[in-house]
Scaffold this motif. Structure first.
Motif, PDB file in Angstrom:
ATOM      1  N   GLY A 280       0.812  -1.206   0.000  1.00 24.90           N
ATOM      2  CA  GLY A 280       0.000   0.000   0.000  1.00 24.90           C
ATOM      3  C   GLY A 280       0.844   1.254   0.000  1.00 24.90           C
ATOM      4  N   THR A 281       0.242   2.345  -0.430  1.00 20.70           N
ATOM      5  CA  THR A 281       0.970   3.598  -0.524  1.00 20.70           C
ATOM      6  C   THR A 281       0.046   4.753  -0.165  1.00 20.70           C
ATOM      7  OG1 THR A 281       2.428   4.919  -1.937  1.00 20.70           O
ATOM      8  CG2 THR A 281       0.457   3.992  -2.980  1.00 20.70           C
ATOM      9  N   SER A 282       0.595   5.942  -0.193  1.00 23.17           N
ATOM     10  CA  SER A 282      -0.176   7.147   0.089  1.00 23.17           C
ATOM     11  C   SER A 282      -0.337   7.950  -1.193  1.00 23.17           C
ATOM     12  CB  SER A 282       0.531   8.001   1.147  1.00 23.17           C
ATOM     13  OG  SER A 282       1.789   8.435   0.659  1.00 23.17           O
ATOM     14  N   CYS A 283      -1.099   9.015  -1.093  1.00 23.97           N
ATOM     15  CA  CYS A 283      -1.229   9.908  -2.237  1.00 23.97           C
ATOM     16  C   CYS A 283      -1.036  11.346  -1.780  1.00 23.97           C
ATOM     17  CB  CYS A 283      -2.591   9.756  -2.916  1.00 23.97           C
ATOM     18  SG  CYS A 283      -3.986  10.267  -1.900  1.00 23.97           S
ATOM     19  N   GLU A 284      -0.556  12.156  -2.676  1.00 22.00           N
ATOM     20  CA  GLU A 284      -0.494  13.582  -2.413  1.00 22.00           C
ATOM     21  C   GLU A 284      -1.836  14.219  -2.741  1.00 22.00           C
ATOM     22  OE1 GLU A 284       1.624  16.240  -5.010  1.00 22.00           O
ATOM     23  OE2 GLU A 284       1.209  15.032  -6.784  1.00 22.00           O
ATOM     24  N   VAL A 285      -2.092  15.382  -2.163  1.00 23.60           N
ATOM     25  CA  VAL A 285      -3.140  16.267  -2.635  1.00 23.60           C
ATOM     26  C   VAL A 285      -2.450  17.540  -3.089  1.00 23.60           C
ATOM     27  CG1 VAL A 285      -5.243  17.523  -2.074  1.00 23.60           C
ATOM     28  CG2 VAL A 285      -4.815  15.304  -1.024  1.00 23.60           C
ATOM     29  N   GLY A 286      -2.462  17.787  -4.391  1.00 19.89           N
ATOM     30  CA  GLY A 286      -1.910  19.025  -4.913  1.00 19.89           C
ATOM     31  C   GLY A 286      -2.920  20.138  -4.725  1.00 19.89           C
ATOM     32  N   ALA A 287      -2.472  21.299  -4.278  1.00 18.38           N
ATOM     33  CA  ALA A 287      -3.398  22.319  -3.802  1.00 18.38           C
ATOM     34  C   ALA A 287      -3.133  23.682  -4.422  1.00 18.38           C
ATOM     35  CB  ALA A 287      -3.307  22.417  -2.283  1.00 18.38           C
ATOM     36  N   GLY A 340      -2.894   1.631 -14.743  1.00 16.20           N
ATOM     37  CA  GLY A 340      -3.260   0.836 -13.582  1.00 16.20           C
ATOM     38  C   GLY A 340      -3.301   1.589 -12.273  1.00 16.20           C
ATOM     39  N   LEU A 341      -3.275   2.917 -12.315  1.00 20.66           N
ATOM     40  CA  LEU A 341      -3.305   3.694 -11.077  1.00 20.66           C
ATOM     41  C   LEU A 341      -4.742   3.907 -10.626  1.00 20.66           C
ATOM     42  CD1 LEU A 341      -0.566   6.380 -11.824  1.00 20.66           C
ATOM     43  CD2 LEU A 341      -0.328   3.988 -11.116  1.00 20.66           C
ATOM     44  N   ASP A 342      -4.925   3.917  -9.325  1.00 13.20           N
ATOM     45  CA  ASP A 342      -6.253   4.074  -8.739  1.00 13.20           C
ATOM     46  C   ASP A 342      -6.136   4.998  -7.532  1.00 13.20           C
ATOM     47  OD1 ASP A 342      -8.721   3.921  -7.536  1.00 13.20           O
ATOM     48  OD2 ASP A 342      -8.759   1.744  -7.368  1.00 13.20           O
ATOM     49  N   PRO A 343      -6.713   6.198  -7.591  1.00 14.52           N
ATOM     50  CA  PRO A 343      -6.564   7.144  -6.479  1.00 14.52           C
ATOM     51  C   PRO A 343      -7.256   6.687  -5.207  1.00 14.52           C
ATOM     52  CG  PRO A 343      -8.202   7.938  -8.044  1.00 14.52           C
ATOM     53  CD  PRO A 343      -7.555   6.733  -8.671  1.00 14.52           C
ATOM     54  N   ASN A 344      -8.112   5.694  -5.301  1.00 14.85           N
ATOM     55  CA  ASN A 344      -8.809   5.182  -4.120  1.00 14.85           C
ATOM     56  C   ASN A 344      -8.075   4.019  -3.458  1.00 14.85           C
ATOM     57  OD1 ASN A 344     -11.117   6.952  -4.408  1.00 14.85           O
ATOM     58  ND2 ASN A 344     -11.703   5.700  -6.160  1.00 14.85           N
TER      59      ASN A 344
END
Length: 381
Positions: A280-287, A340-344
């Motif tokens: 598992g990994t994390s995601c950034e939120v670009g703001a 194959g990327l999934d933000p969820n």
């Protein structure tokens, strides 16, 4: 490029400036495209006529951008063309913007911040250096986690943290292809890994927070100490590792996988593999956000409305930035899904912990690394 070549990725088993100067955007000057284009912009961007008029009377906007420069330039150029407001920009890493705004302490040389992961945004929010604004277009943000509860910043995109590597070099060196973050501490990768500088890159701050949240405080810092033994280069910007994998200068890189997609699709490096870490990994939120004390407050508010509209965010994929968008009326970049990327498919990242502790964690990691060495003084991209 065929769909087959675009799907050149690996998904892990279970998861998956001051020195640069300000650049003027193209387009008309302060008097260009006012009332007529202002009305058109009102329909497409969702800003009120009163706000557009007030912003045009100010006639200027200064943007500090921490996304990739092609996207930053396109967004600023389009804002100027639509509203007739002279728009200048400078590309800086999120850590550099944070340091600059902290030094200026309420008398900022810029008006707004655009792009880059939110950990540094949260630090300056806590310090009272961002200006809260209740954005009309925030109604299109798909999840409360993509915005600050008090309106200090608003998310515009999200992207997955992951691993990238050069297939040819991995084969030539006879090392195993990494499948998870934990693999990267194996001594077979000594001198083969690039990451980003904890002092300058928002990506690196996200890496620290991710490992502490993933493994626990002490174990997360120890992981980064163990990882450090295999790292050859720490780049100033988070996208730095991805830019050097295709050429073979960097064998394995840590960073955002959409940056790897750009290298494959736009730069033609089919020798790059993308890895969503198996645990598992994390995601950034670009703001995007307004600086406290901005000299052009109405133009800054108009920028926020613009940045939260399809007019702006759909420019990303047109300019090599393939992050997932976080507003519901914009078209997602299909290519990210093709890879194959999934933000969820990410861990439950604790933004509040990151907001309260990022600076402390950075200091603790640097102390654990003995204060760092000349790798942390790099001027690489």
């Amino acid at each position: 490029m065929s769909n087959l070549s675009r799907r050149n990725f690996i998904v892990g088993a279970s998861a998956a400036a001051a020195t640069l100067g300000l650049a003027a955007c193209g387009g008309g000057g302060n008097d260009a495209q006012t009332s007529t284009d202002g009305q058109a912009a009102d329909n497409s961007v969702g800003a009120s006529e009163d706000l557009i008029k007030a912003a045009q009377e100010e006639g200027e906007l200064i943007v500090y951008g921490s996304c990739e420069e092609d996207y930053l330039a396109a967004a600023c150029n389009h804002f100027q063309e639509v509203f007739g407001i002279n728009t200048t920009f400078q590309r800086l890493s999120t850590g550099e913007v944070q340091a600059k705004i902290e030094e200026e302490n309420g008398n900022p040389s810029g008006d707004v911040w655009f792009g880059g992961t939110t950990d540094p945004y949260n630090v300056v929010t806590k310090e009272g250096l961002l200006e809260p604004y209740e954005a009309t277009n925030a109604s299109h943000i798909t999840d409360p986690k993509y915005m600050d509860a008090d309106g200090n910043w608003y998310g515009i995109y999200t992207g997955l943290l992951g691993i990238m590597y050069n297939k040819d070099e991995v084969e030539r060196l006879g090392v195993d292809a990494p499948a998870d973050f934990a693999d990267l501490t194996d001594e077979q990768y000594k001198g083969l890994i690039w990451s980003s500088n904890y002092n300058t890159a928002g990506t690196a701050k996200l890496i620290i927070n991710t490992m502490i949240q993933k493994y626990g405080h002490d174990e997360g810092i120890q992981y980064l100490v163990d990882l450090d033994k295999n790292i050859e280069v720490y780049t100033k910007s988070g996208s730095g590792p991805s830019k050097n994998i295709g050429t073979g200068e960097c064998t394995i890189g840590l960073g955002f996988l959409h940056d790897g997609i750009f290298q494959i699709v736009d730069q033609g490096y089919d020798n790059i593999e993308l890895v969503v870490p198996s645990s598992g990994t994390s995601c950034e939120v670009g703001a995007t956000a307004i600086f406290k004390g901005a000299a052009h407050p109405n133009a800054a508010k108009l920028w926020i409305e613009y940045a939260l509209s399809p007019e702006c965010v759909e420019l990303a994929a047109q300019n090599g930035s393939y992050q997932f968008l976080v507003i519901d009326n914009a078209q997602q970049p299909e290519i990210a899904t093709e890879f194959g990327l999934d933000p969820n498919n990410v861990m439950d990242y604790d933004f509040e912990d990151a907001k309260n502790n990022t600076d402390t964690y950075v200091a603790e990691v640097m102390e654990a690394l003995g204060g760092g060495d000349d790798r942390f003084e790099t001027e690489d991209a």
